[in-house]
Design a protein around this motif. Structure first.
Motif, short mmCIF file in Angstrom:
data_model
loop_
_atom_site.label_atom_id
_atom_site.label_comp_id
_atom_site.label_asym_id
_atom_site.label_seq_id
_atom_site.Cartn_x
_atom_site.Cartn_y
_atom_site.Cartn_z
N GLY B 286 -3.17 -2.86 0.60
CA GLY B 286 -1.74 -3.10 0.45
C GLY B 286 -0.89 -1.88 0.76
O GLY B 286 0.33 -1.98 0.81
N HIS B 287 -1.51 -0.73 0.94
CA HIS B 287 -0.72 0.46 1.23
C HIS B 287 -0.72 0.77 2.71
O HIS B 287 -1.50 0.21 3.47
N GLU B 288 0.14 1.72 3.09
CA GLU B 288 0.23 2.04 4.50
C GLU B 288 -0.80 3.09 4.90
O GLU B 288 -1.08 4.00 4.13
N VAL B 297 -0.11 1.31 9.88
CA VAL B 297 -0.32 -0.12 9.62
C VAL B 297 -0.47 -0.32 8.12
O VAL B 297 -0.72 0.62 7.37
N THR B 298 -0.30 -1.56 7.70
CA THR B 298 -0.52 -1.87 6.30
C THR B 298 -1.95 -2.39 6.14
O THR B 298 -2.41 -3.20 6.93
N ASP B 300 -4.02 -4.69 5.12
CA ASP B 300 -4.18 -6.04 4.58
C ASP B 300 -5.62 -6.49 4.73
O ASP B 300 -6.48 -5.71 5.14
N TYR B 303 -7.00 -6.06 8.21
CA TYR B 303 -7.27 -4.66 8.55
C TYR B 303 -8.60 -4.20 7.97
O TYR B 303 -9.42 -3.55 8.63
#
Ligand code: HEA
Ligand code: HEA
Ligand code: CUA
Ligand code: CU
Lengths: 187, 348, 646
Positions: B286-288, B297-298, B300, B303
């Motif tokens: 949830g973090h960048e 990117v975040t 998610d 990712y």
């Protein structure tokens, strides 16, 4: 017996020994490459254009013949014939280079990065081509020096060295040709 | 002649002293396998040979140094002795004999060390930078009552005492080497296909805790490429295997945690916020994340999934591509990947 | 100002310019054939940079050779100029300048080799001291200092691996150069030649080491590398750019070995003085011959294996990549085919020095001269058939292991012959113990320790325990110190008066010996012990639970003591060369020809050739001459000494 006054014959003997030792040393590189080929490809061989292989091999064989002629002519003091023959040797050597590097490398359907066959083929031909290239440069220098009146029937170590080196490169190719084009089955 | 008698006695004394010292001093690790017994036996032969030849030469030299030194005011040269064919033949022939005998003994101990036991337990060993993973095959009963084989994957090598284990080893990246000093023998682990799988047979004979220590330089964390080895009784072993066999049914997060250890993720990813070889997992989801090509990117679910199956696709800033193993897509099942992701998500 | 016009400085400038031009050239060629010169993809960009840098570095090395001026004559010949037979130095230049530029005198080249060797040993030793400081206790406590990270840009683990790997190779390079120094300086004088057979090739062989060594050490600043000195793929294929510097640097040093060795062989075969048959040569010449035979053949294989790794890195050619049909074990065979025989290169000249010195200082003939000479050849020959003993645990074909075990153990036999002959040489002699003799005796003991730790490594079952532990590290430090470092110092002290015409300080020399010998014993026995107990090689940190901390601390202290002792020696050499008392002509009362000409030796050694009429080591036999030195060559009282009278 100061270093300056030594006779040509003494130096010639030394130079010959030195050159042969160098060639023996160089041989190890080629033997190493051949061993690598046997280990990596074993009973297989790269799939190559046979006609091209034959052509370049014959060119190189012929070149050795002309090199031999050149040396003999020089030993007889026949400069024009020497120059003619060594020039032909040089041209044949160049044809060989163009044949291998310019054509075979381009038409082969695999690149250096394509597995063991690519690695082995490009390494063996590449190392050998490098020797042919140095040989051609050597031939050019000797030819050029010969044109300018260097060398005589008695004193032509430069020509002799060049001839021995050229024959050596040629003989190595005979083995490489067998290893690359004849041994085993195409992949 | 007197000289020779004295030196001879000194050589014998020194050999005995040195030999007894070497064979009795604690200079080898604990002996914890059958192979170690054979190896140590051969070591003892070597210690005696070393004791003898080292004494022979040094005692002669020291004796010469003290007895044949030039005395004060003494002039002239030493005794003229240029060679002695008989002596020279003897001191060539005897070492040849010793060496040949040693080689024969060497070959037979090797055969001993490599002796195969048909009843050996097979363990597949997977080495990768810088983790060890061990896979067992266990028989489990399904609810329907049939026996099926399942794989048990761990980061600890658990072995039953007094039973030969056959380790089938392969590496995912570079050369590693499997070595437990207490078991003595080691074997390099090679990358490549099936033809590069290498085997090692060990028969542990002493219960206890040991460590696998990677013995071939394999990059930055080579020194830390360790794994626990536990030698237990056969009964304990069976119990352990049964407990770990079968699917993980602890719930996604817990299972994910289990895979993260057994597949070596936690060797590089900390759960505590520090960066190790790879970025920490704490608070990742949830973090960048800044990537090495400059984009942000975040993190998610998608990712995380890509990062696991194709780590080079998006490389985190400050880290090198190619360090994280590239083959998790095939080594992990989709279910396992989902469970690991669930575990990462839980780390906030 | 003059210093700036020396060959060395011109070479260095040329190398820098050449490197830049070479990079541009590589880039231009890539543009011409349509390859990208930059990329946004990090991995690809890294690869492109690597190609450019490699192109630049190779051209830079060539530029050095042109700049320094060794190629002048050959390039002239290629352009059709007549060859200049005169190789004498330019008399208008001051003498010291000869040492910083191209000079063809074998004695000058010997000194150039020697100084470069000591520099390299010093750099390698400093690296050892750095990583030893880290190893003094468990935990990573020293190399993780920020200074290193800021200077070099990589972390402590990688720094350790880089230092350790470079230490190995830099020391080996220093070792090879040290041998080059001894062979160049001594061989011609010992056999009665005025110079080496090919003085220009000789100079070439020395100078190629300079760019080679620079490139090798520069690998620290190109990201380092973490493979150890052996460079096993696949690790070496994945390592940072520093790997390439390592490969190129070693390749150039290898070229030097080959060229130098050919020169030595030709010199020995064709330039011996009248009457000097092979079995009348000073024993060191035999050692030089055996060494050269290994060097000029086997070295090609390390060159080849390193080139193949480079090709794999640069063009993705999968020689050693198993997933592409390659074979990582093949590399190990090629590498060790050189590197095992190479270990005998490191020691044979040293053992030759020992055989040379013991008779002089015990005033007795070298016992069993012929056997000692032949044992050098024997070691060299058998040495070609044992390489796979480094691979007992590698997973090579199992049926290869036992034959290699036999061959390995067999090396003990000729080595043993040397030891027994040395002992017999000392027996009933009249022994004297100046510094060179102390070093010679000290080496015998240390080399013995290294030798007898060989067989446990040679039998497979025990090697499976010892492989890649500090036992191996201890073994080879023993052999290298006993076979090279100590004999090298023995030689430096012994021929110091020959070289400078002055005497070194005996007291400092003895301090050096005892300090170095004692601390080395602690160092190496400590290594052997922790190795047996399970200390792995090439690790930056060890498990405190193993209880090695104390031994490691001792080893580190010993390393510092060795460092100190070497500083002492260098101080001694530098001071004595300037201010030492003048030495007698034949200080050691030796029979060898080089001592029967003035010290330092004149330009062409022997204005008039000498004749050999007797055996080299007839100490203790009255009226047994070895060489008859004509008056024009000899020093005043040399003639009497040459015949063996007091
Ligand atoms: C510098 C020189 C040098 C020398 C001279 C030697 C000499 C020997 N070495 Fe050594 N060795 C190295 C340098 C050297 N080595 C290096 C650098 C490595 C590590 C490379 C690396 O991995 O980084 C190595 C590693 C090494 C290994 C691999 C270890 C491993 O990695 O697993 C082995 C295995 O067989 C080995 C064996 C031997 C043997 C049998 C000898 C023999 O030649 C010794 C012979 C001498 C004697 C035995 C003593 C005198 C003899 C007598 C008194 C006669 C009687 C004796 C008997 C009958 C036993 N060495
Ligand atoms: C000739 C070879 C040689 C020599 C002389 C040495 C000398 C030393 N070596 Fe070396 N060593 C190797 C060859 C050598 N080594 C090799 C090949 C390896 C294997 C690498 C690998 O695994 O890949 C190795 C590995 C090795 C290791 C194992 C590293 C590891 O596996 O993790 C260790 C550990 O202690 C070590 C220590 C030392 C020490 C303390 C010295 C000391 O004795 C050094 C003492 C010398 C000095 C301190 C220099 C003094 C000089 C000056 C003070 C002059 C300064 C002036 C100028 C710069 C001009 N060495
Ligand atoms: Cu894995 Cu070292
Ligand atoms: Cu070896």
């Amino acid at each position: 017996m100061s270093a300056i006054a030594e006779s040509y014959a003494v130096k010639l003997g030394r130079n010959r020994l030195g050159l042969w030792l160098f060639l023996f040393s160089d041989l190890f590189v080629f033997v190493g490459l051949f061993v690598a080929r046997v280990v990596l490809l074993g009973g297989q061989r790269p799939d190559l254009d046979q006609t091209l292989g034959i052509i370049v091999t014959v060119m190189l064989l012929f070149s050795s013949f002309f090199m031999n002629r050149a040396e003999i002519e020089m030993a007889h003091g026949n400069r024009p014939a020497f120059l003619r023959n060594i020039f032909i040797t040089m041209v044949l050597g160049l044809i060989f280079l163009v044949g291998v590097v310019g054509v075979e490398w381009q038409v082969a359907h695999f690149g250096p990065g394509d597995g063991a066959q690519g690695a082995v083929f490009y390494a063996m031909t590449g190392f050998h081509a490098f020797h042919v290239l140095t040989g051609v440069i050597f031939l050019f220098i000797v030819w050029n020096n010969g044109r300018n009146g260097h060398y005589s029937a008695e004193k032509h170590w430069g020509v002799e060295a060049c001839a021995i080196y050229w024959h050596f490169v040629d003989v190595v190719w005979m083995f490489f040709y067998v290893g690359l084009y004849l041994m085993g089955n195409p992949i | 002649m007197v000289h020779f008698v004295i030196v001879g006695l000194l050589v014998v004394a020194s050999t005995l002293g040195l030999g007894l010292f070497l064979t009795n001093a604690p200079i080898l690790p604990l002996q914890a396998s059958e192979q170690a017994i054979t190896v140590d036996w051969l070591f003892n032969i070597h210690w005696w040979l070393i004791a003898f030849f080292f004494s022979l030469i040094t005692v002669f030299i020291l004796y010469s140094v003290f007895v044949f030194r030039r005395k004060r005011g003494e002039r002239g040269d030493g005794k003229y002795v240029s060679h002695n064919d008989r002596l020279e033949i003897i001191w060539t022939a005897i070492p040849i004999g010793i060496v040949l005998i040693l080689a024969v003994i060497g070959a037979s101990t090797l055969a001993d060390v490599e002796r195969r036991d048909a009843n050996a337990l097979t363990v597949d060993v997977y080495a990768s930078q810088w983790v060890w993973r061990f896979e067992y095959t266990a028989e489990v009963q399904t609810e329907a009552g049939e026996t099926i084989l399942t794989a048990v994957s761990t980061d600890t090598l658990v072995l039953p005492k007094d039973r030969q284990v056959l380790l089938r080893m392969r590496s995912a990246d570079v050369i590693h080497s499997f070595w437990v000093p207490e078991f003595r023998i080691k074997q390099d682990v090679l990358p490549g296909g099936d033809e590069f799988v290498r085997e090692l047979r060990i028969t542990p004979n002493l219960e206890g805790l040991y460590k696998v220590r990677c013995a071939e330089l394999c990059g930055q964390l080579h020194y830390a490429m360790l794994a626990d080895v536990q030698v237990v009784t056969p009964a304990e072993f069976d119990a352990w295997l049964a407990e770990n066999a079968g699917d993980c049914n602890l719930g996604d997060e817990q299972c994910g945690q289990r895979w993260a250890t057994t597949y070596g993720c936690t060797a590089c990813h900390s759960l505590t916020g520090e960066s190790g070889v790879g970025p920490t997992w704490l608070g990742l989801f949830g973090h960048e994340v800044s990537l090495s090509d400059g984009s942000v990117v975040t993190a998610d679910l998608e990712y995380l999934h890509t990062s696991i199956v194709d780590p080079n696709a998006q490389v985190v800033q400050g880290f090198q591509p190619g360090i994280m193993p590239q083959d998790f897509a095939v080594r992990l099942t989709e279910e396992q990947i989902q469970q690991i992701i669930a575990f990462i998500v839980s780390l906030q | 100002m003059r210093f700036l016009s020396t060959g060395l400085v011109r070479g260095l400038i040329a190398q820098i310019v050449g490197t830049v031009v070479g990079m541009a050239l590589t880039m231009a060629i890539r543009v011409l054939v349509g390859l990208p010169v930059s990329s946004t993809d990090a991995a690809l960009q890294q690869h492109i940079t690597e190609v450019h840098v490699v192109g630049g570095v190779i051209i830079g090395a060539m530029a050095f050779m042109v700049g320094v001026g060794v190629l002048d004559e050959w390039l002239g010949w290629a352009r059709g100029k007549p060859i200049n037979e005169n190789i004498d130095p330019d008399p208008s230049k001051p003498n010291w300048m000869r040492y910083f530029g191209v000079d063809f005198d074998h004695k000058v080249i010997g000194v150039q080799y020697g100084v470069t060797s000591i520099l390299l040993l010093g750099i390698g030793g400093l690296m050892a001291v750095l990583f030893r400081t880290e190893l003094a206790q468990s935990g990573i406590t020293f190399l993780n200092s920020d200074i290193f990270e800021i200077m070099l840009g990589y972390n402590s683990e990688h720094l350790f691996n880089t230092l350790m790997s470079l230490h190995g190779m830099v020391m080996i390079a220093g070792n090879l150069l040290g041998i080059g120094a001894l062979m160049n300086y001594l061989v011609p004088m010992m056999i009665g030649a005025n110079d080496m057979a090919f003085p220009r090739l000789n100079s070439f062989a020395f100078w190629i080491n300079v760019p080679g060594a620079l490139i090798l050490v520069s690998s620290m600043f190109f990201g380092g590398f973490d493979t150890g000195w052996v460079g096993y793929p696949p690790l070496s294929v994945r390592a940072p750019l520093g790997m390439e510097m390592f490969l190129i640097g070693v390749y150039l040093v290898g070229l030097s070995s080959i060229a130098g060795a050919i020169n030595v062989i030709v010199t020995v075969f064709t330039m011996r003085a009248k009457g000097m048959t092979m079995f009348r040569m000073p024993i060191f010449v035999w050692a030089a011959l055996a060494t050269s035979i290994i060097q000029f053949t086997a070295t090609q294989m390390i060159g080849l294996s390193f080139q193949l790794v480079m090709l794999e890195r640069l063009f993705g050619m999968g020689f050693f990549d198993a997933t592409a049909g390659g074979d990582p074990i093949l590399y190990q065979h090629l590498f060790w085919f050189y590197s095992h025989p190479a270990v005998y290169v490191f020691i044979l000249p040293g053992l030759g020095i020992i055989s040379e010195l013991l008779p002089v200082f015990s005033r007795k003939p070298l016992f069993g001269y012929k056997a000692v000479a032949m044992s050098s050849l024997g070691i060299a020959l058998i040495g070609f058939f044992v390489w796979a003993h480094h691979m007992f645990a590698s997973g090579m074909s199992p049926f290869l292991r036992v034959p290699f075990m036999y061959a390995t153990l067999l090396v003990a036999v000729p080595t043993g012959v040397k030891f027994f002959s040395w002992v017999a040489t000392l027996w009933e002699g009249k022994l004297e113990f100046p510094t060179p003799m102390l070093f010679a005796l000290g080496s015998v003991v240390i080399f013995l320790l290294g030798g007898v730790t060989g067989p446990p490594l040679g039998t497979i079952a025990t090697d499976l325990h010892l492989h890649d532990t500090y036992f191996v590290v201890g073994h080879f430090h023993d052999t290298m110190f006993g076979g090279f470092v100590f004999p090298f110092f023995a030689a430096l002290y012994y021929w110091f008066p020959k070289l400078t015409g002055r005497m070194y300080n005996e007291k400092l020399g003895k301090w050096h010996f005892w300090l170095m010998w004692g601390s080395f014993m602690v160092l190496s026995n400590g290594m052997l012990l922790v190795g047996l107990l399970g200390m792995r090689r090439r690790i930056v940190d060890y498990d405190p639970a193993l209880g090695f901390d104390f031994t490691h601390l001792l080893i580190t202290i010993a390393a510092f003591a060795i460092f100190l002792s070497v500083v002492l020696a260098l101080y001694n050499f530098i001071r004595s060369a300037r201010k030492g008392p003048e030495a007698k002509d034949n200080v050691w009362n030796s029979r060898s020809p080089e001592w029967h000409i003035p010290s330092p030796a004149p330009l062409h050694n022997f204005p008039e050739p000498f004749e050999v009429v007797g055996e080299p080591y007839d100490y203790g036999k009255i009226d047994s001459p070895y060489v008859i030195m004509p008056a024009a060559s000899a020093t005043g009282h040399a003639h009497a000494a040459a015949t063996g009278k007091e």
